[in-house]
Design an enzyme around this catalytic site. Sequence first.
Site, PDB file in Angstrom:
ATOM      1  N   ARG A  57       2.164  68.210  66.696  1.00  0.00           N
ATOM      2  CA  ARG A  57       2.174  67.787  68.100  1.00  0.00           C
ATOM      3  C   ARG A  57       0.793  67.992  68.732  1.00  0.00           C
ATOM      4  O   ARG A  57       0.392  67.240  69.616  1.00  0.00           O
ATOM      5  CB  ARG A  57       3.269  68.531  68.854  1.00  0.00           C
ATOM      6  CG  ARG A  57       4.658  68.144  68.306  1.00  0.00           C
ATOM      7  CD  ARG A  57       5.764  68.937  68.950  1.00  0.00           C
ATOM      8  NE  ARG A  57       5.853  68.652  70.365  1.00  0.00           N
ATOM      9  CZ  ARG A  57       6.367  69.500  71.260  1.00  0.00           C
ATOM     10  NH1 ARG A  57       6.827  70.671  70.869  1.00  0.00           N
ATOM     11  NH2 ARG A  57       6.396  69.167  72.532  1.00  0.00           N
ATOM     12  N   GLN A  87       7.346  71.267  83.022  1.00  0.00           N
ATOM     13  CA  GLN A  87       7.944  71.874  81.826  1.00  0.00           C
ATOM     14  C   GLN A  87       7.175  71.433  80.594  1.00  0.00           C
ATOM     15  O   GLN A  87       7.438  71.914  79.498  1.00  0.00           O
ATOM     16  CB  GLN A  87       9.405  71.420  81.694  1.00  0.00           C
ATOM     17  CG  GLN A  87      10.292  71.872  82.833  1.00  0.00           C
ATOM     18  CD  GLN A  87      11.601  71.083  82.858  1.00  0.00           C
ATOM     19  OE1 GLN A  87      12.577  71.451  82.223  1.00  0.00           O
ATOM     20  NE2 GLN A  87      11.615  69.987  83.592  1.00  0.00           N
ATOM     21  N   ASN A  88       6.263  70.497  80.769  1.00  0.00           N
ATOM     22  CA  ASN A  88       5.561  69.946  79.607  1.00  0.00           C
ATOM     23  C   ASN A  88       4.456  70.873  79.138  1.00  0.00           C
ATOM     24  O   ASN A  88       3.773  71.509  79.945  1.00  0.00           O
ATOM     25  CB  ASN A  88       4.964  68.575  79.949  1.00  0.00           C
ATOM     26  CG  ASN A  88       6.048  67.558  80.260  1.00  0.00           C
ATOM     27  OD1 ASN A  88       7.207  67.806  79.960  1.00  0.00           O
ATOM     28  ND2 ASN A  88       5.670  66.446  80.870  1.00  0.00           N
ATOM     29  N   VAL A  89       4.270  70.882  77.830  1.00  0.00           N
ATOM     30  CA  VAL A  89       3.222  71.720  77.255  1.00  0.00           C
ATOM     31  C   VAL A  89       1.966  70.902  76.962  1.00  0.00           C
ATOM     32  O   VAL A  89       0.958  71.451  76.520  1.00  0.00           O
ATOM     33  CB  VAL A  89       3.731  72.433  75.980  1.00  0.00           C
ATOM     34  CG1 VAL A  89       4.875  73.385  76.319  1.00  0.00           C
ATOM     35  CG2 VAL A  89       4.168  71.443  74.899  1.00  0.00           C
ATOM     36  N   HIS A 105       6.441  76.262  80.846  1.00  0.00           N
ATOM     37  CA  HIS A 105       6.802  76.425  79.439  1.00  0.00           C
ATOM     38  C   HIS A 105       5.566  76.586  78.549  1.00  0.00           C
ATOM     39  O   HIS A 105       5.647  76.394  77.334  1.00  0.00           O
ATOM     40  CB  HIS A 105       7.658  75.243  78.952  1.00  0.00           C
ATOM     41  CG  HIS A 105       9.070  75.290  79.466  1.00  0.00           C
ATOM     42  ND1 HIS A 105       9.938  74.223  79.405  1.00  0.00           N
ATOM     43  CD2 HIS A 105       9.769  76.298  80.061  1.00  0.00           C
ATOM     44  CE1 HIS A 105      11.110  74.570  79.940  1.00  0.00           C
ATOM     45  NE2 HIS A 105      11.023  75.814  80.350  1.00  0.00           N
TER      46      HIS A 105
END
Length: 231
Positions: A57, A87-89, A105
């Site tokens: 990823r 919430q996205n990394v 997150h």
Amino acid sequence: MSEKIVVFTGAGVSQESGLRTFRDMGGLWQEHNIEDVASPEGFERNPAMVLEFYNQRRRKLGEVEPNAAHRAIAELERDFDVVVVTQNVDDLHERAGSTRVVHIHGEILKNRSSVDPALRYPAGGKIDIDLGDLCEKGSQLRPDVVWFGEDVLHYPESVQHFRDADRVLVVGTSLTVVPAAGLIRYAAAKAEKVVVALDLDTVPHGFHFLRGKATEMVPQVTDAWRRGRRP
Ligand code: OAD
């Protein structure tokens, strides 16, 4: 003082950039067992497999670009006091130009110690984390993402952002993962609240649901707000 907008995002805002969501058809959790790749126990059982999941990823992030939704959110800063709680990394909000992004997150492009969560490091030039890459305390490095069973980051600060918001825009999240999804409950009753998604099981109370693609719906909302209209 300009009005305050909180934008709360999930995987759906990055889907049209080419990053997979978690729970849609073809989502990551259809192919991978959450317990295996997103828990401290899974990492203990098979660190090489977990590192490879995140390395893939991290490599993918180098191939994708922010989309029109990320850009429209960033452009809101011209007229409003904007905080993005995500919430996205991934780093697509930052690359689109958003200057205040709270990653509850974590951030996949950062590394952290597997024994001391306070030891965080930028990935630097090295995309992969390999077995044997160690923190300063001699423990294996892992990606700086929050796994199931671990505490979300910046929660009290995020609650306050929601409480202070005059407008809340929620984009591309199934609102199923707690405590993250619980944040929207802190939005004031009088705040204007909009949620954009392809699909939602339940529309949260007080929210106006705009069903559609983030790249189409988000610019519509932000244009309307900049013109002083309701989306
Ligand atoms: P989900 O995969 O649960 O939900 C994605 C949401 O985005 C759904 O409501 C879709 O309808 C919507 N969506 C998909 N593509 C879209 C598009 N192009 N435009 C608009 N909406 C779209 O993802 P999240 O809610 O982000 O946590 O998942 C929350 C957390 O679960 C993640 O942060 C991750 C995962 O387990 C951790 O890993 C800790």
